[in-house]
Design a protein around this motif. Structure first.
Motif, PDB file in Angstrom:
ATOM      1  N   TYR A 156     -14.741   7.001  -3.179  1.00  0.00           N
ATOM      2  CA  TYR A 156     -13.959   6.810  -4.393  1.00  0.00           C
ATOM      3  C   TYR A 156     -13.288   5.459  -4.323  1.00  0.00           C
ATOM      4  CZ  TYR A 156     -14.476  11.778  -5.378  1.00  0.00           C
ATOM      5  OH  TYR A 156     -14.991  13.017  -5.640  1.00  0.00           O
ATOM      6  N   ILE A 157     -13.286   4.720  -5.437  1.00  0.00           N
ATOM      7  CA  ILE A 157     -12.559   3.460  -5.511  1.00  0.00           C
ATOM      8  C   ILE A 157     -11.130   3.794  -5.928  1.00  0.00           C
ATOM      9  CG2 ILE A 157     -12.403   1.185  -6.589  1.00  0.00           C
ATOM     10  CD1 ILE A 157     -15.438   1.397  -7.184  1.00  0.00           C
ATOM     11  N   ALA A 165     -15.779  -3.901  -0.465  1.00  0.00           N
ATOM     12  CA  ALA A 165     -14.386  -3.438  -0.395  1.00  0.00           C
ATOM     13  C   ALA A 165     -13.512  -4.480   0.298  1.00  0.00           C
ATOM     14  CB  ALA A 165     -14.314  -2.103   0.323  1.00  0.00           C
ATOM     15  N   ASP A 166     -14.003  -5.070   1.377  1.00  0.00           N
ATOM     16  CA  ASP A 166     -13.248  -6.113   2.081  1.00  0.00           C
ATOM     17  C   ASP A 166     -13.065  -7.347   1.201  1.00  0.00           C
ATOM     18  OD1 ASP A 166     -13.044  -4.502   4.324  1.00  0.00           O
ATOM     19  OD2 ASP A 166     -14.651  -5.520   5.426  1.00  0.00           O
ATOM     20  N   LYS A 167     -14.119  -7.756   0.545  1.00  0.00           N
ATOM     21  CA  LYS A 167     -14.093  -8.960  -0.286  1.00  0.00           C
ATOM     22  C   LYS A 167     -13.048  -8.856  -1.394  1.00  0.00           C
ATOM     23  CE  LYS A 167     -17.101 -11.999  -2.939  1.00  0.00           C
ATOM     24  NZ  LYS A 167     -18.490 -12.287  -3.317  1.00  0.00           N
ATOM     25  N   TYR A 168     -12.954  -7.684  -2.026  1.00  0.00           N
ATOM     26  CA  TYR A 168     -12.029  -7.503  -3.144  1.00  0.00           C
ATOM     27  C   TYR A 168     -10.771  -6.723  -2.754  1.00  0.00           C
ATOM     28  CZ  TYR A 168     -15.800  -9.536  -5.722  1.00  0.00           C
ATOM     29  OH  TYR A 168     -16.781 -10.407  -6.147  1.00  0.00           O
ATOM     30  N   LYS A 169     -10.583  -6.542  -1.450  1.00  0.00           N
ATOM     31  CA  LYS A 169      -9.390  -5.875  -0.900  1.00  0.00           C
ATOM     32  C   LYS A 169      -9.148  -4.512  -1.539  1.00  0.00           C
ATOM     33  CE  LYS A 169      -7.154 -10.296   0.123  1.00  0.00           C
ATOM     34  NZ  LYS A 169      -8.267 -11.157  -0.095  1.00  0.00           N
ATOM     35  N   LEU A 170     -10.214  -3.708  -1.531  1.00  0.00           N
ATOM     36  CA  LEU A 170     -10.148  -2.397  -2.170  1.00  0.00           C
ATOM     37  C   LEU A 170      -9.910  -1.287  -1.166  1.00  0.00           C
ATOM     38  CD1 LEU A 170     -13.104  -2.689  -4.686  1.00  0.00           C
ATOM     39  CD2 LEU A 170     -10.680  -3.030  -5.103  1.00  0.00           C
ATOM     40  N   LYS A 171      -9.171  -0.313  -1.616  1.00  0.00           N
ATOM     41  CA  LYS A 171      -8.971   0.899  -0.830  1.00  0.00           C
ATOM     42  C   LYS A 171     -10.005   1.912  -1.323  1.00  0.00           C
ATOM     43  CE  LYS A 171      -5.671   4.476   0.282  1.00  0.00           C
ATOM     44  NZ  LYS A 171      -4.430   5.141  -0.102  1.00  0.00           N
ATOM     45  N   LEU A 172     -10.807   2.414  -0.380  1.00  0.00           N
ATOM     46  CA  LEU A 172     -11.812   3.424  -0.693  1.00  0.00           C
ATOM     47  C   LEU A 172     -11.465   4.711   0.024  1.00  0.00           C
ATOM     48  CD1 LEU A 172     -15.104   1.345  -0.195  1.00  0.00           C
ATOM     49  CD2 LEU A 172     -13.836   1.709  -2.314  1.00  0.00           C
ATOM     50  N   GLU A 173     -11.882   5.809  -0.539  1.00  0.00           N
ATOM     51  CA  GLU A 173     -11.719   7.114   0.101  1.00  0.00           C
ATOM     52  C   GLU A 173     -13.109   7.732   0.226  1.00  0.00           C
ATOM     53  OE1 GLU A 173     -10.294  11.340  -1.553  1.00  0.00           O
ATOM     54  OE2 GLU A 173      -8.750   9.791  -1.664  1.00  0.00           O
ATOM     55  N   GLN A 174     -13.540   7.949   1.473  1.00  0.00           N
ATOM     56  CA  GLN A 174     -14.871   8.524   1.678  1.00  0.00           C
ATOM     57  C   GLN A 174     -14.801  10.043   1.598  1.00  0.00           C
ATOM     58  OE1 GLN A 174     -16.941   7.420   5.288  1.00  0.00           O
ATOM     59  NE2 GLN A 174     -18.846   8.314   4.548  1.00  0.00           N
TER      60      GLN A 174
END
Length: 112
Positions: free
Chosen positions: A107-108, A90-99
Motif C-alpha cells: 500500500y502507498i 519508494a526510496d526515490k520519492y521518499k514514500l512510506k509503503l506497507e507490505q
C-alpha cells in the motif's frame, strides 16, 4: 516540469472507467495519502515500468490507498525484479509503503 494529474486522468491512466464510485474512491485515496501531489505525476510511468514485471498499481477495495501488486510468475523470476523496482521507486520519492503479509502487495501510505 511538474504535471498535476486530475482524479479523472489518474483513473484513466490506471485503467479504470470513470464512474461516480471510482471517482469518489480515487478522491478518498488522494485525500488519505500524505504528499500525494508530490509523486502522483510519476504514477503512470511507474505503472508502465511495473507491467514489465507483471506488476500494476490499483485502488484498494479495503483501504483508502493505492496498492502496488504483482502477479506471481510461475518461474518467479519477476518477483525479485518487482521488489527491487518498488523499493527503488519508494526510496526515490521518499514514500512510506506497507507490505501485506506474505503477499507481493504494497500500500502507498504517503510521503515520509
Amino acid at each position: 516540469m511538474h504535471l498535476d494529474l486530475t482524479p479523472e486522468a489518474l483513473l484513466a491512466q490506471l485503467g479504470y472507467t470513470k464512474t461516480e464510485q471510482t471517482l469518489k474512491q480515487i478522491n478518498d485515496i488522494i485525500e488519505n495519502t500524505e504528499g500525494f501531489d508530490k509523486f502522483s505525476q510519476h504514477l503512470p510511468s511507474f505503472n508502465d515500468a511495473l507491467a514489465v514485471e507483471k506488476g500494476f498499481i490499483a485502488m484498494s477495495n479495503s483501504k483508502d490507498h493505492l496498492k502496488i501488486k504483482c502477479d506471481e510468475d510461475i518461474s518467479a523470476d519477476n518477483l525479485s525484479a518487482f521488489t527491487n523496482l518498488v523499493k527503488h521507486w519508494a526510496d526515490k520519492y521518499k514514500l512510506k509503503l506497507e507490505q501485506v503479509a506474505n503477499k507481493n502487495t504494497y500500500y502507498i501510505i504517503g510521503q515520509q
